[in-house]
Design an enzyme around this catalytic site. Structure first.
Site, PDB file in Angstrom:
ATOM      1  N   HIS A 139     -18.097  32.928  48.235  1.00 21.30           N
ATOM      2  CA  HIS A 139     -19.780  33.196  47.928  1.00 21.30           C
ATOM      3  C   HIS A 139     -20.416  32.433  47.161  1.00 21.30           C
ATOM      4  CE1 HIS A 139     -18.321  37.448  49.390  1.00 21.30           C
ATOM      5  NE2 HIS A 139     -17.343  37.515  48.319  1.00 21.30           N
TER       6      HIS A 139
HETATM    7  C1  BDR Z   1     -20.482  38.653  44.615  1.00 26.92           C
HETATM    8  O1  BDR Z   1     -19.896  39.601  43.784  1.00 26.92           O
HETATM    9  C2  BDR Z   1     -19.159  38.845  42.874  1.00 26.92           C
HETATM   10  O2  BDR Z   1     -17.950  39.759  42.625  1.00 26.92           O
HETATM   11  C3  BDR Z   1     -18.875  37.514  43.235  1.00 26.92           C
HETATM   12  O3  BDR Z   1     -18.927  36.571  42.193  1.00 26.92           O
HETATM   13  C4  BDR Z   1     -20.253  37.080  43.896  1.00 26.92           C
HETATM   14  O4  BDR Z   1     -21.341  36.633  43.119  1.00 26.92           O
HETATM   15  C5  BDR Z   1     -20.151  38.730  46.029  1.00 26.92           C
HETATM   16  O5  BDR Z   1     -20.470  39.976  46.458  1.00 26.92           O
END
Ligand code: BDR
Ligand code: CA
Length: 315
Positions: A247
């Site tokens: 992500h």
């Molecule tokens: C996002 O949610 C968090 O758990 C991760 O760091 C990322 O920013 C993904 O959905």
């Protein structure tokens, strides 16, 4: 002992982009920070601000400092921001990132200190002092950014770009419809998307394309460096049932290698209440005035190869 010497890369410098990273480390946030810290010829990191999200604020700010120490970039200030979302109670993601937020690593406590000043004030102050000169990368709940916008609406015109990780053109990851960052603080996400600021959105539809498969994690370990072992350890813990999606690091990669990405101008509306809170409704241009460039595709193989190369810069 510093793991990385920015001076060694600065002679290669062409045009540097000044950025602030607003984050909630978090394992994928940590990878995003490590990529940014390893890219001084392209990125001038003015500050790191932290927010409550994956874990509570006292951990996200300490984790940002632990990663800064690991990277040997003590000159970059880390500021703590908002300890909870604007309206809703905080929901964390320790089942994904562990109780510490960086489980799977054996990083020591941070040696370097927290910088004074509230994270949301730092965003507002720095960005209004350099209109058009700073790109903001929020990779956690958008609480700090919404605070800055509420305090100074002109912030929306002053920020160069907001390159955000959050939302999705399709299904969510914490509810059938909502992605974690937007779900934790949907009101903040709504304020940011309604602000008129230029936004580049990296939602789940694109971040799920870049996954750390076992052989890639093994290549990190084979670097035989502290950064390689630490990152491999965290990614082995993180979302261990699946190949974990990376992500947050996509936002940094987008600034470094925009040619790997494709996206389109779209209309994005955020649902703030009810079962679908945090859902991003993404419509084609023509179906509402576009308010964001929504990333749709990335060349994942090239991205992962370049990311590995950058992480290999740490000694
Ligand atoms: C996002 O949610 C968090 O758990 C991760 O760091 C990322 O920013 C993904 O959905
Ligand atoms: Ca995050």
């Amino acid at each position: 002992m510093p793991q990385f010497s920015p001076a060694a890369y600065l002679p290669l410098m062409t045009k540097r982009e000044t950025i602030i990273i607003d984050c909630d480390p978090g394992i994928d946030d940590a990878v995003a920070l490590l990529l940014a810290f390893a890219s001084p010829e392209e990125l001038d990191i003015k500050a790191v601000t932290t927010v409550a999200g994956n874990v509570p604020l006292h951990r996200t700010e300490a984790n940002a400092r632990r990663i800064r120490d690991l990277a040997g970039r003590g000159e970059v200030p880390v500021h703590a921001g908002c300890p909870r979302p604007l309206i809703r109670a905080l929901k964390t993601a320790d089942e994904i990132h562990g109780k510490t937020g960086l489980d799977g690593s054996d990083l020591p406590d941070a040696l370097s200190a927290l910088a004074p000043g509230h994270g949301a004030d730092v965003l507002r102050r720095e960005i209004s002092a350099a209109p058009g000169g700073i790109t903001l990368l929020p990779v956690g709940p958008l609480t700090n950014v919404a605070h800055a916008l509420a305090a100074r609406p002109e912030f929306a015109q002053e920020v160069s770009n907001i390159v955000v990780m959050g939302g999705s053109t399709g299904p969510g990851n914490v509810t059938p419809h909502a992605e974690f960052n937007f779900h934790v603080d949907p009101h903040a996400a709504h304020i940011v998307f309604e602000s008129g600021a230029p936004i580049v959105m990296h939602g789940l539809n694109v971040t799920h394309q870049v996954r750390a498969k076992p052989d890639w994690i093994q290549a990190l370990r084979a670097l035989e460096t502290t950064v390689g072992h630490t990152t491999a350890g965290m990614l082995t813990f993180y979302d261990s049932d699946n190949d974990p999606a990376l992500h947050d690091v996509l936002t940094v990669g987008y600034l470094l290698w925009p040619e790997l990405f494709s996206g389109e101008a779209r209309r994005v509306d955020i649902v703030t209440e009810g079962d679908e809170a945090g859902r991003s409704i993404v419509r084609d241009a023509g179906d509402g005035v576009p308010n964001a460039t929504v990333m749709l595709d990335v060349d994942a193989d090239a991205f992962l190869a370049r990311l590995l190369d950058r992480l290999a810069r740490y000694s």
